[in-house]
Design a protein around this motif. Structure first.
Motif, PDB file in Angstrom:
ATOM      1  N   ASP A  24       0.846  -1.186   0.000  1.00 59.03           N
ATOM      2  CA  ASP A  24       0.000   0.000   0.000  1.00 59.03           C
ATOM      3  C   ASP A  24       0.891   1.249   0.000  1.00 59.03           C
ATOM      4  OD1 ASP A  24      -1.890   1.895   0.242  1.00 59.03           O
ATOM      5  OD2 ASP A  24      -2.824   1.090   2.051  1.00 59.03           O
ATOM      6  N   PRO A  25       0.863   2.067  -1.070  1.00 59.03           N
ATOM      7  CA  PRO A  25       1.768   3.213  -1.118  1.00 59.03           C
ATOM      8  C   PRO A  25       1.370   4.346  -0.192  1.00 59.03           C
ATOM      9  CG  PRO A  25       0.332   3.211  -3.027  1.00 59.03           C
ATOM     10  CD  PRO A  25       0.041   1.953  -2.276  1.00 59.03           C
ATOM     11  N   SER A  26       0.115   4.351   0.288  1.00 55.21           N
ATOM     12  CA  SER A  26      -0.330   5.436   1.158  1.00 55.21           C
ATOM     13  C   SER A  26       0.052   5.219   2.613  1.00 55.21           C
ATOM     14  CB  SER A  26      -1.851   5.596   1.051  1.00 55.21           C
ATOM     15  OG  SER A  26      -2.492   4.417   1.471  1.00 55.21           O
ATOM     16  N   VAL A  27       0.590   4.047   2.953  1.00 54.55           N
ATOM     17  CA  VAL A  27       0.977   3.744   4.333  1.00 54.55           C
ATOM     18  C   VAL A  27       2.495   3.681   4.383  1.00 54.55           C
ATOM     19  CG1 VAL A  27       0.807   2.087   6.214  1.00 54.55           C
ATOM     20  CG2 VAL A  27      -1.139   2.460   4.709  1.00 54.55           C
ATOM     21  N   PRO A  82       2.832  -5.577   7.247  1.00 52.12           N
ATOM     22  CA  PRO A  82       2.677  -4.631   6.132  1.00 52.12           C
ATOM     23  C   PRO A  82       1.247  -4.633   5.592  1.00 52.12           C
ATOM     24  CG  PRO A  82       3.848  -6.580   5.403  1.00 52.12           C
ATOM     25  CD  PRO A  82       3.705  -6.703   6.877  1.00 52.12           C
ATOM     26  N   SER A  83       0.897  -3.517   4.959  1.00 53.90           N
ATOM     27  CA  SER A  83      -0.439  -3.361   4.391  1.00 53.90           C
ATOM     28  C   SER A  83      -0.362  -3.512   2.872  1.00 53.90           C
ATOM     29  CB  SER A  83      -0.992  -1.985   4.754  1.00 53.90           C
ATOM     30  OG  SER A  83      -2.251  -1.796   4.174  1.00 53.90           O
ATOM     31  N   TYR A  84      -1.381  -4.154   2.275  1.00 57.66           N
ATOM     32  CA  TYR A  84      -1.383  -4.425   0.848  1.00 57.66           C
ATOM     33  C   TYR A  84      -2.648  -3.854   0.223  1.00 57.66           C
ATOM     34  CZ  TYR A  84       2.205  -7.830   2.117  1.00 57.66           C
ATOM     35  OH  TYR A  84       3.338  -8.419   2.596  1.00 57.66           O
ATOM     36  N   VAL A  85      -2.580  -3.692  -1.105  1.00 59.83           N
ATOM     37  CA  VAL A  85      -3.758  -3.346  -1.898  1.00 59.83           C
ATOM     38  C   VAL A  85      -3.919  -4.405  -2.970  1.00 59.83           C
ATOM     39  CG1 VAL A  85      -3.643  -0.861  -1.502  1.00 59.83           C
ATOM     40  CG2 VAL A  85      -2.370  -1.846  -3.395  1.00 59.83           C
ATOM     41  N   GLY A  86      -5.152  -4.627  -3.400  1.00 59.32           N
ATOM     42  CA  GLY A  86      -5.401  -5.610  -4.452  1.00 59.32           C
ATOM     43  C   GLY A  86      -5.895  -6.920  -3.868  1.00 59.32           C
ATOM     44  N   HIS A  87      -5.357  -8.025  -4.369  1.00 53.07           N
ATOM     45  CA  HIS A  87      -5.760  -9.382  -3.972  1.00 53.07           C
ATOM     46  C   HIS A  87      -5.108  -9.699  -2.624  1.00 53.07           C
ATOM     47  CE1 HIS A  87      -7.025 -13.370  -3.956  1.00 53.07           C
ATOM     48  NE2 HIS A  87      -6.694 -13.759  -5.184  1.00 53.07           N
ATOM     49  N   LEU A  88      -5.814  -9.375  -1.530  1.00 48.84           N
ATOM     50  CA  LEU A  88      -5.206  -9.480  -0.203  1.00 48.84           C
ATOM     51  C   LEU A  88      -4.928 -10.924   0.189  1.00 48.84           C
ATOM     52  CD1 LEU A  88      -7.328  -6.807   1.696  1.00 48.84           C
ATOM     53  CD2 LEU A  88      -5.117  -6.540   0.582  1.00 48.84           C
ATOM     54  N   GLN A  89      -5.826 -11.860  -0.186  1.00 51.05           N
ATOM     55  CA  GLN A  89      -5.638 -13.249   0.207  1.00 51.05           C
ATOM     56  C   GLN A  89      -4.358 -13.816  -0.396  1.00 51.05           C
ATOM     57  OE1 GLN A  89      -7.560 -14.834   2.477  1.00 51.05           O
ATOM     58  NE2 GLN A  89      -5.986 -16.425   2.381  1.00 51.05           N
ATOM     59  N   ALA A  90      -4.140 -13.496  -1.694  1.00 49.25           N
ATOM     60  CA  ALA A  90      -2.913 -13.974  -2.340  1.00 49.25           C
ATOM     61  C   ALA A  90      -1.685 -13.347  -1.706  1.00 49.25           C
ATOM     62  CB  ALA A  90      -2.961 -13.641  -3.832  1.00 49.25           C
ATOM     63  N   ALA A  91      -1.793 -12.087  -1.276  1.00 49.25           N
ATOM     64  CA  ALA A  91      -0.653 -11.418  -0.651  1.00 49.25           C
ATOM     65  C   ALA A  91      -0.287 -12.085   0.666  1.00 49.25           C
ATOM     66  CB  ALA A  91      -0.982  -9.943  -0.433  1.00 49.25           C
ATOM     67  N   GLY A 109       3.516 -11.785   0.806  1.00 52.14           N
ATOM     68  CA  GLY A 109       3.882 -10.557   0.095  1.00 52.14           C
ATOM     69  C   GLY A 109       5.079 -10.686  -0.820  1.00 52.14           C
ATOM     70  N   ALA A 110       5.312 -11.883  -1.354  1.00 49.41           N
ATOM     71  CA  ALA A 110       6.467 -12.073  -2.239  1.00 49.41           C
ATOM     72  C   ALA A 110       6.282 -11.273  -3.525  1.00 49.41           C
ATOM     73  CB  ALA A 110       6.635 -13.555  -2.568  1.00 49.41           C
ATOM     74  N   THR A 111       7.336 -10.633  -3.989  1.00 52.61           N
ATOM     75  CA  THR A 111       7.304  -9.862  -5.229  1.00 52.61           C
ATOM     76  C   THR A 111       7.760 -10.726  -6.390  1.00 52.61           C
ATOM     77  OG1 THR A 111       9.561  -9.042  -4.947  1.00 52.61           O
ATOM     78  CG2 THR A 111       7.797  -7.745  -3.943  1.00 52.61           C
ATOM     79  N   VAL A 112       7.749 -10.149  -7.574  1.00 51.65           N
ATOM     80  CA  VAL A 112       8.153 -10.921  -8.754  1.00 51.65           C
ATOM     81  C   VAL A 112       9.642 -11.219  -8.740  1.00 51.65           C
ATOM     82  CG1 VAL A 112       6.309 -10.109 -10.248  1.00 51.65           C
ATOM     83  CG2 VAL A 112       8.381  -8.762 -10.043  1.00 51.65           C
ATOM     84  N   PHE A 113      10.388 -10.495  -7.919  1.00 48.91           N
ATOM     85  CA  PHE A 113      11.833 -10.711  -7.874  1.00 48.91           C
ATOM     86  C   PHE A 113      12.246 -11.692  -6.793  1.00 48.91           C
ATOM     87  CE2 PHE A 113      11.469  -6.646 -10.023  1.00 48.91           C
ATOM     88  CZ  PHE A 113      12.340  -6.820 -11.081  1.00 48.91           C
ATOM     89  N   GLU A 114      11.269 -12.285  -6.112  1.00 44.18           N
ATOM     90  CA  GLU A 114      11.591 -13.290  -5.096  1.00 44.18           C
ATOM     91  C   GLU A 114      10.458 -14.297  -5.061  1.00 44.18           C
ATOM     92  OE1 GLU A 114      11.780 -11.511  -1.272  1.00 44.18           O
ATOM     93  OE2 GLU A 114      10.061 -10.214  -1.601  1.00 44.18           O
TER      94      GLU A 114
END
Length: 587
Positions: free
Chosen positions: A141-144, A155-164, A169-174
């Motif tokens: 979440d860029p606002s937090v 950490p806080s996420y936006v979008g598909h929270l269950q998948a996160a 919270g793994a990114t495409v680079f990990e």
């Protein structure tokens, strides 16, 4: 200035109470105090500065009310010629307001869609979160900024929270697994004792769970065997047994009263079919005089009977070859059936007693024209696209075929064996044309090139390829043997010299028809006055050979007009064949 001028005189007129003048007082004072008050004494009249002083009764002064007014700067200017103050630079825009501006138009912008400010985030982190959102459906979440959240909340996420939360919270680079098991490392077998010479491992020890030899399990072995069997079956060429070859004679009078067969040219047609010479002058055909019907699918190629041209041979996509009469009753003489799939090309030998057919079933078959028997079969396991007998009388047992695997193969009909292979093209071979008194032959291919070969030498003596050239799937030699007319797939007919240098004649280019995608065969009139070709819309075109001017075009067929042939003994008779399955005769 008025005060300064009158200051000294007023001081000299007034005398102090003690009766001593102020001018005399400095004499009694010490020198240091006299210098300190020198600016208060009246100026001596002998100095010129008093004479030059003038009094201006109406000086230029700034009104008191406007002394605080600053200079206005236009908001559109890009350059300032002085050093303005902060209040001037950031003053609100003055002047009348545009009443037609919307709220969106009034907003301040520094780009087309709005106002962009620099953010304190690295390019890598921004791309990381953007790609993660597009790939996995969530991002941080860029606002937090993390300061307001409690540490146990995470950490806080936006979008598909269950998948996160599932992937932590793994990114495409990990990878999610790597992030989850970041603290776990595979353990190695250790032996750091240098005294143990045989068992010392150092940093090269294996992992504890590492398998040195990987053997497939029983289930994996069965899957591998099944996969290999499928692969073997896929690449295995099926040996199709040739189907029953048969021929049907459609006429009752196969022999005349002298015992001559239908191969013998007739005498009672008003034209000498035995002479080799062409008509003195040819004319444009004007009328449709006959239609041969019998093929159930489109026609691939048509060929005249050698020399006399009293018979016409046609091959079709219905896997049949038919022989037709050109004179008298114009009947279908014989049908030859022996291919599983469409027949691509046919070629007579010099006498016309035999012909060879090339089919998409990968077979080349040598037929007896009169009896309809198959003399021999040839198979190279590749599709033959064109076939030609060698024109020399002492080489009538040899024929060449251009195949789909880029080769030109020469067979001997006596032994049935391949005697030569010409393998230099980079694409399927489309045409073979003998030139230069049959000492050489020219081939064209899907590789957009034209190659010239010496007979029986498997290396091309001339290679013609130009970036502007297109594939040329139909080539015809001129009656005088000097020119090659090539049907180019950029809707042109290009002319090459058939002797010496095989150079393209750029002055002779025939255009106006649409042939892109079709191998429409073309032909010359016997006296070389005209050039005739079909096109993809079913039209027939005739050009003047000398001027390249289009003389005539007409709708000949309902589908592609794939082949055109000018009768070698008739001045104005023309045969066309199309994908509508009919052959038409024009005069």
């Amino acid at each position: 200035m008025l005060h300064l001028q009158g200051y000294g005189s007023s001081a000299s007129d007034s005398e102090p109470e003690d009766g001593k003048s102020k001018v005399e007082s400095p004499q009694t004072e010490p020198a240091s105090s006299a210098d300190a008050t020198a600016h208060l004494k009246p100026v001596d009249s002998k100095y010129s500065v008093v004479k030059s002083l003038e009094i201006c009764a109406a000086p230029l002064v700034v009104p008191m009310g406007q002394s605080e007014v600053s200079r206005a700067l236009a908001p559109t200017i890009n350059e300032v010629n002085y050093n303005p103050r902060y209040e001037e630079l950031f003053a609100p825009v003055a002047g009348p307001e545009n009443p037609f501006l919307t709220q969106q138009m009034k907003a301040q912008k520094n780009m087309l869609t709005g106002f962009v400010e620099n953010a304190h985030i690295s390019d890598f982190q921004f791309e990381n979160q953007r790609k993660t959102f597009h790939s996995y459906g969530y991002a941080m979440d860029p606002s937090v900024d993390g300061k307001g959240t409690a540490p146990e909340e995470g950490p806080s996420y936006v979008g598909h929270l269950q998948a996160a939360y599932d992937t932590d919270g793994a990114t495409v680079f990990e990878s999610a697994k790597a992030k989850a098991n970041a603290g776990e490392k595979r353990k190695r077998v250790k032996n750091d004792d240098p005294e143990d010479v045989e068992g010392f491992l150092g940093p090269w020890g294996k992992y504890e769970d590492e398998e040195t030899v990987a053997r497939p399990s029983e289930k994996e072995r069965a899957e591998i065997e099944e996969m290999m069997a499928k692969k073997h079956r896929r690449h295995k060429v099926k040996e199709d047994k040739p189907i029953e070859e048969k021929s049907i004679l459609h006429i009752k009078d196969a022999f005349d009263y002298q015992g001559r067969s239908f191969l013998h040219p007739p005498h009672d047609v008003g034209v000498n079919l035995r002479k080799a010479g062409a008509p003195d002058r040819c004319f444009l055909p004007k009328a449709h005089i006959h239609t041969w019907t019998g093929h159930t699918k489109g026609i691939s190629a048509i060929r005249w009977f050698p020399v006399s041209a009293h018979l016409l041979l046609s091959c079709s996509m219905d896997a049949r070859v038919k022989l037709w009469e050109v004179y008298n009753e114009r009947r279908c003489v014989r049908t030859y059936s022996g291919h599983r799939q469409a027949v691509r090309d046919v070629s007579f030998n010099n006498k016309g007693e035999r012909f060879i057919s090339a089919g998409y079933d990968r077979y080349l078959k040598l037929w007896d024209t009169e009896t309809g028997d198959v003399i021999s079969r040839f198979n190279s396991r590749k599709i033959p696209f064109c076939v030609k007998f060698h024109p020399d009388f002492n080489k009538q047992h040899l024929f060449v075929a251009g195949t789909s695997d880029k080769k030109i193969i020469c067979w001997d009909t006596r032994t049935g064996e391949v005697v030569q292979e010409y393998d230099r093209h980079l694409g399927a071979v489309n045409t073979i044309t003998f030139v230069d008194e049959n000492r050489r032959f020219v081939t064209t291919s899907d590789d957009k090139s034209l190659r010239v070969w010496e007979w029986d030498i498997p290396v091309d003596m001339k290679y013609i390829a130009d970036p502007t050239m297109h594939s040329m799937p139909a080539v015809t030699l001129a009656p005088n043997g000097k020119w090659l007319a090539c049907q180019s797939l950029d809707n042109k007919i290009v002319i090459f010299s058939a002797i010496n240098r095989f150079k393209m004649n750029r002055k002779k280019t025939f255009t106006g028809h649409m042939v892109s995608g079709y191998a429409c065969n073309l032909d010359f009139s016997p006296d070389m006055s005209y050039l005739v070709s079909g096109d993809g819309d079913g039209k027939c075109y005739i050009w003047d050979w000398k001027t390249t001017k289009l003389y005539k075009k007409w709708q000949a067929h309902d589908n592609v007009c794939i082949a055109t042939l000018w009768h070698p003994h008739e001045a104005s008779k023309l045969v066309t064949a199309g994908w509508d399955g009919v052959i038409k005769y024009w005069d």
